[in-house]
Design a protein around this motif. Structure first.
Motif, PDB file in Angstrom:
ATOM      1  N   ASN B 156       2.580  -0.890  11.544  1.00  0.00           N
ATOM      2  CA  ASN B 156       2.825   0.522  11.237  1.00  0.00           C
ATOM      3  C   ASN B 156       1.549   1.242  10.819  1.00  0.00           C
ATOM      4  OD1 ASN B 156       5.585   0.644  11.790  1.00  0.00           O
ATOM      5  ND2 ASN B 156       6.087  -0.305   9.823  1.00  0.00           N
ATOM      6  N   TYR B 157       0.770   0.568  10.007  1.00  0.00           N
ATOM      7  CA  TYR B 157      -0.475   1.176   9.539  1.00  0.00           C
ATOM      8  C   TYR B 157      -1.416   1.431  10.724  1.00  0.00           C
ATOM      9  CZ  TYR B 157      -5.176   1.369   7.610  1.00  0.00           C
ATOM     10  OH  TYR B 157      -6.472   1.727   7.344  1.00  0.00           O
ATOM     11  N   LEU B 158      -1.590   0.415  11.575  1.00  0.00           N
ATOM     12  CA  LEU B 158      -2.492   0.579  12.723  1.00  0.00           C
ATOM     13  C   LEU B 158      -1.980   1.637  13.686  1.00  0.00           C
ATOM     14  CD1 LEU B 158      -3.543  -3.124  13.495  1.00  0.00           C
ATOM     15  CD2 LEU B 158      -4.920  -1.346  12.390  1.00  0.00           C
ATOM     16  N   SER B 159      -0.641   1.719  13.819  1.00  0.00           N
ATOM     17  CA  SER B 159      -0.091   2.714  14.776  1.00  0.00           C
ATOM     18  C   SER B 159      -0.400   4.137  14.323  1.00  0.00           C
ATOM     19  CB  SER B 159       1.421   2.503  14.945  1.00  0.00           C
ATOM     20  OG  SER B 159       2.111   3.011  13.822  1.00  0.00           O
ATOM     21  N   GLU B 160      -0.644   4.292  13.020  1.00  0.00           N
ATOM     22  CA  GLU B 160      -0.985   5.627  12.505  1.00  0.00           C
ATOM     23  C   GLU B 160      -2.408   6.036  12.852  1.00  0.00           C
ATOM     24  OE1 GLU B 160      -0.239   5.512   8.309  1.00  0.00           O
ATOM     25  OE2 GLU B 160       1.873   4.998   8.651  1.00  0.00           O
TER      26      GLU B 160
END
Lengths: 286, 286
Positions: B156-160
């Protein structure tokens, strides 16, 4: 024949036993009453993970009842000597002979240093077992060195058959005995004799005796199993608790420091599982 | 500076911690949530002496609350690398740097074999920490290999921040993610690239990516501390849980078979007490 004979009923021996039983092996512990364990006397033990703020007694009792829940057989008898028989081991359990495929030594710290003369005269006047060898000294004069109240039963027994018994207790608060028992609050220094015991030398006196019984909670491991390798006075083991003798494992205080219940329990587990692997490998060979 | 940094919050790490605390040392555990332990998932465990007929979860919870009763500090953060600094060690804890005089490795079995290319490209496109290295891949395409639900936070963090994230979960029942996340039910084979990551090769496809994040419960120990000696894929230790590096100890599954709670707890105790001896010897030297 036992699959695994365990010498010692402290944390290491009990842990080895439950693991042997779980793996469906015929297991038996030979040991003392749990109240003789050092741990039993500890006021508080906080460093065995999962049991916080318990007394040594509570801990030993929970260890013991765990073993009992799993139907571990515990015999309160002393193993006097273990003989390698090629493919198995023969245990002298107070002169009853019991066979075992593997042996786990979990007999704690045998604090006792042997006396000068003790090893050479063992079986020639020196004995570790009154029940076994008492009858040889009928109407003779003997000495008994005892390191705990458990030795007092042997004093009483010998006083019935011997002419005179000198009792040298190595602890306080000893009981009272028959008229032919002389209690000496002295310290044993050596055992002397040409081919057979002639006298027990104490710090302050010398006793002319035909036999010297040394009744301690544990037999010196050097006497228990000849050929076993030691390192710094502890039984030499590798990471799998294997000793230098095939099928013989060691666990707990007898393998050296640290003298901790957790370490003993862990090594007991490892020793038992290694013994199980050994048994399976042997079965495949056969 | 910590006296003892413990890597791993399983039975070995918790046991080491309570023993360090008892000896008045400044101790900290870096580990995962206890629910990630294998033991936690065991239906019934009967072979940890003193706890009969408990579930793995009950056992882990009692281990954990023992440590908490003794005010053991546990940080749910990952140690990425440990650097020897002469007289002490420096730990990279998700890019926060923490010093410790001694280290106890209790990080379990790092089942993960490394992928071809993983070691050589580590720090050159391969990363074990999204929080640390994510910002380097802003608006780029990356892949993330995760072995548990805990990796999903990093997805989720990387997708941001990244343009596109390929997620290769190595477990079932994974969650749902943003639109720029593509989930691939494939198996990683290797990581390729000349000087920097160029692609992640899967069994059925190849992905052109700038970065590959490998988010597993545990960092491969070979990566964690360079120079550590191994034997049969386990950390090589002696009977005192000493490794080949001064002030570094290991305990539990990471030292090899048997993979048992009791053995882990016992070795944790031994490792901590040995670390304490080492600290005292150092103090005397100084």
């Amino acid at each position: 024949m036992l699959d695994i004979a365990i010498i010692g009923s402290g944390p290491a021996g009990l842990s080895a036993a439950i693991n042997g039983v779980i793996r469906n092996k015929k297991v038996k512990i030979f040991g003392n009453d749990i109240s003789t364990s050092y741990l039993y006397k500890a006021e508080r033990v906080d460093n065995y993970l999962g049991m916080f703020g318990v007394t040594g007694r509570e801990m030993m009792e929970s260890f013991y009842s765990h073993a009992k829940e799993m139907n571990v057989e515990i015999e309160n008898k002393k193993v006097l000597e273990i003989f390698p028989m090629g493919d198995f081991y023969m245990l002298n359990v107070e002169n009853e002979f019991i066979e075992a495929k593997t042996v786990i030594l979990a007999n704690g710290i045998t604090k006792a240093n042997t006396l000068p003369g003790e090893e050479v005269l063992l079986g020639r006047g020196v004995s570790y077992c009154a029940t076994c060898d008492g009858p040889l000294y009928r109407e003779k004069t003997v000495a008994l060195i005892g390191d705990s109240k458990h030795a007092e039963e042997d004093v009483n027994y010998l006083s019935e058959i011997c002419e005179k018994v000198y009792y040298i207790p190595l602890y306080k608060d000893f009981g009272t005995f028959g008229e032919n028992v002389a209690i000496l609050a002295d310290r044993p220094k050596s055992i002397a004799g040409e081919n057979f015991v002639e006298k027990l030398v104490l710090k302050d006196s010398e006793l002319e005796v035909s036999g010297v019984f040394i009744i301690k909670e544990s037999i010196p491991t050097t006497q228990l199993l000849k050929g076993l390798e030691f390192e710094d006075k502890a039984i030499k083991v590798n990471n799998f608790m294997e000793t230098n003798m095939p099928g013989v494992y060691a666990a707990g205080d007898c393998t050296g420091r640290p003298y901790q219940a957790a370490k003993a329990v862990g090594q007991g587990t490892t020793a038992a599982l290694q013994a199980v692997s050994y048994l399976h490998a042997k079965e495949k060979e056969a």
